[in-house]
Scaffold this motif. Structure first.
Motif, short mmCIF file in Angstrom:
data_model
loop_
_atom_site.label_atom_id
_atom_site.label_comp_id
_atom_site.label_asym_id
_atom_site.label_seq_id
_atom_site.Cartn_x
_atom_site.Cartn_y
_atom_site.Cartn_z
N LEU A 198 10.92 13.37 -3.60
CA LEU A 198 9.88 14.07 -3.19
C LEU A 198 8.91 13.21 -2.16
N ASN A 199 9.52 11.91 -1.79
CA ASN A 199 8.50 11.18 -0.95
C ASN A 199 8.65 11.52 0.63
N LYS A 200 9.66 12.11 1.09
CA LYS A 200 9.73 12.78 2.38
C LYS A 200 8.80 14.03 2.31
N ASN A 201 8.69 14.75 1.46
CA ASN A 201 7.88 15.84 1.49
C ASN A 201 6.41 15.07 1.35
N ILE A 202 6.07 14.42 0.72
CA ILE A 202 4.85 13.61 0.91
C ILE A 202 4.46 13.34 2.33
N LEU A 203 5.44 12.61 2.97
CA LEU A 203 5.05 12.35 4.62
C LEU A 203 5.08 13.38 5.43
N VAL A 204 5.66 14.58 5.08
CA VAL A 204 5.33 15.76 5.86
C VAL A 204 4.10 16.38 5.61
N GLU A 205 3.63 16.24 4.14
CA GLU A 205 2.44 16.69 3.76
C GLU A 205 1.11 16.05 4.50
N ASN A 206 1.52 14.58 4.46
CA ASN A 206 0.20 13.87 5.00
C ASN A 206 0.18 14.04 6.42
N ALA A 207 1.47 14.24 7.01
CA ALA A 207 1.19 14.34 8.61
C ALA A 207 0.50 15.71 8.96
N LEU A 208 0.31 16.69 8.00
CA LEU A 208 -0.38 17.77 8.17
C LEU A 208 -1.87 17.68 7.81
N TYR A 209 -2.21 16.91 6.78
CA TYR A 209 -3.50 17.00 6.34
C TYR A 209 -4.10 15.43 6.49
N GLY A 210 -3.44 14.42 6.54
CA GLY A 210 -3.70 13.11 6.82
C GLY A 210 -4.89 12.67 5.63
N ASP A 211 -4.57 12.95 4.57
CA ASP A 211 -5.66 12.48 3.35
C ASP A 211 -4.92 12.07 2.36
N ILE A 212 -3.83 11.56 2.42
CA ILE A 212 -3.07 10.79 1.33
C ILE A 212 -2.97 9.06 1.49
N VAL A 213 -3.54 8.43 0.61
CA VAL A 213 -3.40 7.22 0.25
C VAL A 213 -2.23 6.71 -0.72
N GLN A 214 -1.11 6.14 -0.33
CA GLN A 214 -0.09 5.69 -1.13
C GLN A 214 0.44 4.44 -0.81
N GLN A 215 0.75 3.84 -2.31
CA GLN A 215 1.13 2.41 -1.83
C GLN A 215 2.76 2.42 -2.75
N ASN A 216 3.24 1.19 -2.40
CA ASN A 216 4.71 1.07 -2.99
C ASN A 216 5.06 0.79 -4.53
N PHE A 217 4.08 1.24 -5.33
CA PHE A 217 4.31 1.22 -6.91
C PHE A 217 4.90 2.67 -7.32
N VAL A 218 5.81 2.50 -8.49
CA VAL A 218 5.92 3.77 -8.95
C VAL A 218 4.89 4.62 -9.53
N ASP A 219 4.86 6.10 -9.22
CA ASP A 219 3.82 6.82 -9.73
C ASP A 219 3.94 7.15 -11.13
N SER A 220 3.38 6.72 -12.01
CA SER A 220 3.76 7.00 -13.50
C SER A 220 2.33 6.74 -14.60
N TYR A 221 2.65 7.22 -15.52
CA TYR A 221 1.27 6.94 -16.55
C TYR A 221 0.85 5.66 -16.78
N GLN A 222 1.96 4.90 -16.88
CA GLN A 222 1.73 3.22 -17.00
C GLN A 222 1.05 2.54 -16.03
N ASN A 223 1.17 3.29 -14.60
CA ASN A 223 0.47 2.72 -13.75
C ASN A 223 -0.88 3.09 -12.99
N LEU A 224 -1.24 3.70 -14.03
CA LEU A 224 -2.68 4.46 -13.53
C LEU A 224 -3.70 3.38 -13.02
#
Length: 380
Positions: free
Chosen positions: A180-206
């Motif tokens: 899904l990471n490519k989709n996130i890049l496309v979504e952010n290109a459209l809206y420019g409102d996503i903050v993302q860092q290089n950790f795995v998105d999981s419940y343990q990483n909240l």
């Protein structure tokens, strides 16, 4: 020499004494004369030695160089919750050090080395209309595959064009285990409102996501006066939020939401809130705000950002914030009438945020509504 010696003897020693007695008494008299001469010198030297101390400046220097750790008093001396969690130091002193430009002489227990993949750093550069005093940043924890929830929240802002100038929305996420990471890049290109860092998105990483959100807010949106921090399955009402903030007597020191008191620590490994005893030995948590939705002023958020590196990490993000708040001597404020975790029946009247999706049926319904509105824009 012999005449001189016999002359001295005749003066000091009795004439009737034998030669042996004269010799012994003369030696004894010599030692007495020597002792009487040296005794005052010895006592003066002994008194000087015992009374001598290094100068006061030297004592202070030795004390300062003896220990390299700061003398930070504990916050927990009179802690009503009897809860301890490293570091047990005065965090208000840490804030003073930070504000004065000093280096904090403690090794970070909770470092955050993760790098930004997406960073909309310019999103807060435009001030509110007419330089109004309120400027709200909405930080939304979102999972990478919850595109439909993000779209629903974006559309909700379209209904309030006047309030849009007072609000900025940012979605917080890590990287996806799925493709899904490519989709996130496309979504952010459209809206420019996503903050993302290089950790795995999981419940343990909240907790990592929470720390990332606060750090980003302080670094790139510090001109905002307040933050609405919430999950992506919560709806919100901007009018009610601005009305509430405008009515506060001390809006710069807010940490308000649905407060949880004396929550027990989950020790069962099957629980999603499981925390090992080695990570957090206490049986209960200090008061914290349920993480679904709450409001925090930027002044408080900045204090959180300073404290995060020196508060030991646990995976339960809202409980972790409660620990940090306690260390900063901040008691979360309870207001259950503004934040609903059951339904959204009062969203149009007074509620700031409410859980909008409690079932898959509601999520599917919201998605159909989104598709319907998109088609209407293109007159299909």
């Amino acid at each position: 020499m012999k005449q001189t010696r016999s002359h001295v003897v005749t003066i000091v020693c009795p004439i009737q004494a034998t030669e042996t007695d004269i010799t012994m008494r003369c030696r004894w008299n010599r030692w007495r004369m020597l002792a009487s001469f040296l005794a005052p010198i010895f006592f003066v030297f002994l008194f000087t030695l015992l009374s001598f101390q290094p100068p006061e400046v030297e004592i202070n220097v030795r004390k300062r160089t003896k220990t390299k750790e700061p003398q930070l008093l504990t916050n927990y001396t009179n802690n009503p919750y009897n809860i301890s969690h490293p570091y047990n130091v005065n965090f208000e002193e840490l804030l003073v050090m930070k504000d004065s430009g000093q280096d904090i002489p403690l090794k970070p227990l909770n470092p955050h080395p993760h790098k930004y993949i997406l960073n909309p750093s310019n999103i807060c550069m435009d001030p509110p209309p007419q330089n109004e005093s309120l400027f709200v940043l909405i930080l939304i924890k979102s999972a990478p595959d919850n595109f439909h929830l993000r779209q629903t929240l974006r559309m909700s802002m379209e209904k309030n064009p006047i309030e849009q100038g007072y609000v900025r929305i940012v979605f917080l996420m890590g990287t996806s285990k799925k493709e899904l990471n490519k989709n996130i890049l496309v979504e952010n290109a459209l809206y420019g409102d996503i903050v993302q860092q290089n950790f795995v998105d999981s419940y343990q990483n909240l907790t990592l996501k929470t720390v990332m959100g606060y750090n980003w807010a302080v670094d790139y949106c510090s001109n905002a006066t307040h933050i609405l921090y919430k999950d992506d399955d919560f709806h919100f009402n901007v009018k009610n939020l601005l009305k509430f903030l405008g009515s506060q007597e001390h809006p710069q020191s807010l940490l308000v939401g649905y407060r949880v008191d004396k929550a027990p620590v989950m020790r069962h490994p099957a629980s999603p809130h499981f925390v090992k005893k080695e990570e957090y030995p206490n049986k209960v948590y200090p008061p914290y705000l349920a993480g679904g939705a709450y409001v925090v002023s930027m002044d408080v958020a900045k204090r959180f950002a300073v404290a995060f590196p020196y508060v030991k990490f646990i995976t339960v993000d809202d409980s972790y914030l409660g620990i940090v708040a306690m260390k900063l001597n901040i008691l979360p404020q309870m207001n259950d009438s503004l934040f609903s975790f059951k339904d959204c029946k009062d969203l149009d009247s007074k509620v700031i945020a409410c859980r909008g999706y409690t079932s898959h049926k509601e999520i599917f319904s919201a998605w159909k509504m989104y598709v319907k509105r998109i088609l209407a824009k293109f007159y299909i």
